[in-house]
Write a protein that holds these residues in place. Structure first.
Motif, PDB file in Angstrom:
ATOM      1  N   THR A   1      65.042  84.661  -6.663  1.00 33.22           N
ATOM      2  CA  THR A   1      64.191  83.766  -5.885  1.00 33.22           C
ATOM      3  C   THR A   1      64.325  82.392  -6.546  1.00 33.22           C
ATOM      4  O   THR A   1      64.021  82.242  -7.729  1.00 33.22           O
ATOM      5  N   ILE A   2      64.800  81.426  -5.776  1.00 32.41           N
ATOM      6  CA  ILE A   2      65.061  80.100  -6.352  1.00 32.41           C
ATOM      7  C   ILE A   2      64.159  79.071  -5.700  1.00 32.41           C
ATOM      8  O   ILE A   2      63.989  79.054  -4.484  1.00 32.41           O
ATOM      9  N   LYS A   3      63.564  78.210  -6.548  1.00 31.32           N
ATOM     10  CA  LYS A   3      62.756  77.093  -6.025  1.00 31.32           C
ATOM     11  C   LYS A   3      63.335  75.791  -6.546  1.00 31.32           C
ATOM     12  O   LYS A   3      63.692  75.705  -7.723  1.00 31.32           O
ATOM     13  N   PHE A   4      63.386  74.798  -5.689  1.00 26.61           N
ATOM     14  CA  PHE A   4      63.795  73.469  -6.134  1.00 26.61           C
ATOM     15  C   PHE A   4      62.604  72.829  -6.839  1.00 26.61           C
ATOM     16  O   PHE A   4      61.503  72.798  -6.286  1.00 26.61           O
ATOM     17  N   VAL A   5      62.796  72.327  -8.046  1.00 25.21           N
ATOM     18  CA  VAL A   5      61.680  71.729  -8.790  1.00 25.21           C
ATOM     19  C   VAL A   5      61.674  70.211  -8.668  1.00 25.21           C
ATOM     20  O   VAL A   5      60.703  69.605  -8.245  1.00 25.21           O
ATOM     21  N   ASN A   6      62.781  69.586  -9.025  1.00 25.93           N
ATOM     22  CA  ASN A   6      62.833  68.126  -8.955  1.00 25.93           C
ATOM     23  C   ASN A   6      64.254  67.669  -9.263  1.00 25.93           C
ATOM     24  O   ASN A   6      65.125  68.481  -9.597  1.00 25.93           O
ATOM     25  N   GLU A   7      64.453  66.368  -9.203  1.00 33.86           N
ATOM     26  CA  GLU A   7      65.785  65.824  -9.470  1.00 33.86           C
ATOM     27  C   GLU A   7      65.676  64.401  -9.986  1.00 33.86           C
ATOM     28  O   GLU A   7      64.661  63.729  -9.811  1.00 33.86           O
ATOM     29  N   GLY A   8      66.738  63.963 -10.660  1.00 36.29           N
ATOM     30  CA  GLY A   8      66.853  62.558 -11.033  1.00 36.29           C
ATOM     31  C   GLY A   8      68.155  62.057 -10.437  1.00 36.29           C
ATOM     32  O   GLY A   8      68.686  62.673  -9.506  1.00 36.29           O
ATOM     33  N   ALA A   9      68.662  60.969 -10.974  1.00 34.55           N
ATOM     34  CA  ALA A   9      69.890  60.416 -10.420  1.00 34.55           C
ATOM     35  C   ALA A   9      71.096  61.310 -10.732  1.00 34.55           C
ATOM     36  O   ALA A   9      72.057  61.347  -9.981  1.00 34.55           O
ATOM     37  N   ALA A  10      71.029  62.056 -11.835  1.00 32.35           N
ATOM     38  CA  ALA A  10      72.224  62.759 -12.294  1.00 32.35           C
ATOM     39  C   ALA A  10      72.097  64.281 -12.333  1.00 32.35           C
ATOM     40  O   ALA A  10      73.100  64.978 -12.473  1.00 32.35           O
ATOM     41  N   ASN A  11      70.880  64.788 -12.230  1.00 33.48           N
ATOM     42  CA  ASN A  11      70.684  66.233 -12.416  1.00 33.48           C
ATOM     43  C   ASN A  11      69.687  66.803 -11.420  1.00 33.48           C
ATOM     44  O   ASN A  11      68.825  66.091 -10.910  1.00 33.48           O
ATOM     45  N   LEU A  12      69.843  68.123 -11.198  1.00 30.21           N
ATOM     46  CA  LEU A  12      68.938  68.856 -10.316  1.00 30.21           C
ATOM     47  C   LEU A  12      68.281  69.966 -11.132  1.00 30.21           C
ATOM     48  O   LEU A  12      68.928  70.561 -12.000  1.00 30.21           O
TER      49      LEU A  12
ATOM     50  N   LEU B   1      68.836  73.406  -1.606  1.00 26.37           N
ATOM     51  CA  LEU B   1      68.736  71.953  -1.389  1.00 26.37           C
ATOM     52  C   LEU B   1      68.727  71.636   0.106  1.00 26.37           C
ATOM     53  O   LEU B   1      67.971  70.775   0.567  1.00 26.37           O
ATOM     54  N   ILE B   2      69.556  72.331   0.853  1.00 31.70           N
ATOM     55  CA  ILE B   2      69.622  72.090   2.304  1.00 31.70           C
ATOM     56  C   ILE B   2      68.276  72.459   2.933  1.00 31.70           C
ATOM     57  O   ILE B   2      67.717  71.720   3.742  1.00 31.70           O
ATOM     58  N   ARG B   3      67.734  73.584   2.485  1.00 28.45           N
ATOM     59  CA  ARG B   3      66.449  74.035   3.015  1.00 28.45           C
ATOM     60  C   ARG B   3      65.318  73.061   2.677  1.00 28.45           C
ATOM     61  O   ARG B   3      64.404  72.845   3.451  1.00 28.45           O
ATOM     62  N   GLU B   4      65.407  72.448   1.487  1.00 31.36           N
ATOM     63  CA  GLU B   4      64.329  71.575   0.997  1.00 31.36           C
ATOM     64  C   GLU B   4      64.567  70.096   1.304  1.00 31.36           C
ATOM     65  O   GLU B   4      63.821  69.252   0.830  1.00 31.36           O
ATOM     66  N   GLU B   5      65.607  69.811   2.025  1.00 30.99           N
ATOM     67  CA  GLU B   5      66.061  68.429   2.201  1.00 30.99           C
ATOM     68  C   GLU B   5      64.930  67.458   2.537  1.00 30.99           C
ATOM     69  O   GLU B   5      64.826  66.385   1.943  1.00 30.99           O
TER      70      GLU B   5
END
Ligand SMILES: Nc1ncnc2c1ncn2[C@@H]1O[C@H](COP(=O)(O)OP(=O)(O)OP(=O)(O)O)[C@@H](O)[C@H]1O
Ligand SMILES: [Mg+2]
Ligand SMILES: [Zn+2]
Length: 343
Positions: A24-35, A120-124
């Protein structure tokens, strides 16, 4: 990696071995260079020997998965990890650094990378506008497991900020480097002002807030989450007035000042890191408050590539009068240096 560094990947765990299709994967956050993602393994089936698994062999427990973004032009993760271990860890006590380790993402084309991109596509729609559409570096071989600094229970307070430049260089009288740069940005693009509803926090306030109520108010205005309770506010104020981490960062920053020209790479890294603060619940009584304050995003910077831009910007700040507040028209900033001159 530089030629002189020997790098063996033998001991690095490969997370594609842990049945990624069941995560089960959740997107947490991102910066300019990393996810950054949260990964949960499915509950392990009852063991045949009768003993229950306590999940202690879950590599994701307490960690987040950080992966490089496509197009970010930063160093490969093994080089970031090696730099962090050799150059950063000697500078701070281990409890003040978000710990991280390398993991392999499996053979290319990586199933893990494909799954993260699906998320990422799902959370766009929930991503920052200017980041939408960016994906994981397609042939990324490595990720990092990084200590999860988010709240562990609902009454925890999680605060994240970039301390930036904590002391002015000797030549800076009216504005510190950070405020001079902000003034320059406003000068080039007046809409930049509006993007900062609260104005720009002068980073010198992070240190001054130990003794100055005005500085403390500034800092709180910028970093205290709107949802926080009065007791969380009190705990944050206590940390701001007593912590040893910001003064320690200030000290290593001044030992590695860009104007010394010795180690621009490290000077830049130390001025672009993030500070994560987790202040735990007071449920066990006021004496039992636990504060975890850790620096993260201490990634090696590509000084060779950035040096020119750096010097060019510095020249513009000096010659344009931004350090002295002499630009026309004069931009409004709220630098601690400027305020102290007025008083
Ligand atoms: N260990 C952690 N615990 C909790 N949240 C984290 C952690 N690491 C990263 N994050 C979240 O993910 C975001 C992006 O992470 P990170 O700073 O590694 O990206 P970056 O691309 O290097 O950012 P920047 O553009 O600021 O350099 C952070 O701002 C934070 O919100
Ligand atoms: Mg970064
Ligand atoms: Zn300032």
């Amino acid at each position: 990696m530089s030629q002189s560094t020997s790098f063996s990947s033998d001991h690095i765990p490969d997370i594609s071995d842990f049945s990624p299709e069941r995560w089960t994967i959740k997107f947490v956050n991102e910066g300019a260079a990393n996810l950054v993602f949260e990964v949960r393994l499915p509950p392990s089936p009852p063991s045949t020997t009768g003993s229950r698994s306590n999940g202690s062999n879950d590599i994701f427990q307490g960690n987040l998965l950080r992966v490089p973004k496509a197009g970010a032009k930063t160093f490969p993760y093994p080089e970031l990890q090696q730099y962090w271990e050799s150059t950063i860890t000697p500078l701070f006590p281990p409890e003040n650094l978000a710990q991280h380790q390398l993991v392999k993402l499996g053979h290319s084309p990586s199933k893990v990378v494909a799954l993260l991109n699906d998320i990422l596509i799902r959370e766009e729609s929930g991503r920052r506008k200017d980041f939408r559409g960016t994906r994981v570096l397609p042939d990324a071989q490595y990720g990092m497991l990084i200590e999860d600094m988010r709240s562990q229970n609902p009454s925890d307070l999680f605060v994240e900020f970039k301390p930036k430049w904590l002391s002015p260089s000797p030549s800076q009288h009216t504005r510190c480097r950070n405020c001079a740069r902000e003034a320059y940005r406003d000068h080039l693009d007046p809409s930049h002002h509006k993007a900062h509803r609260l104005g720009i926090l002068c980073p010198l306030d992070f240190i001054a807030c130990r003794d100055s109520l005005e500085s403390l108010d500034n800092v709180l205005k910028h970093i205290l989450p709107a949802s926080s309770s009065p007791s969380q506010r009190t705990r944050l104020i206590h940390w701001l007035k007593t912590n040893t981490l910001l003064p320690a960062l200030q000290k290593v920053q001044s030992e590695h000042d860009p104007s010394l020209g010795v180690n621009l790479e490290l000077a830049m890294t130390l001025r672009d890191c993030s500070l994560f603060l987790r202040i735990s619940s007071p449920e066990e009584g006021p004496g039992k408050v636990r504060v975890d304050a850790k620096l993260a995003d201490l990634d090696k910077k590509n000084a060779a590539k950035k040096k020119h831009h750096w010097e060019w910007l510095e020249r513009n700040l000096v010659e344009g009068g931004f350090y002295g507040g002499k630009e026309t028209p004069r931009e409004k900033t709220y630098c601690l240096l400027e305020r102290s001159k007025r008083n």
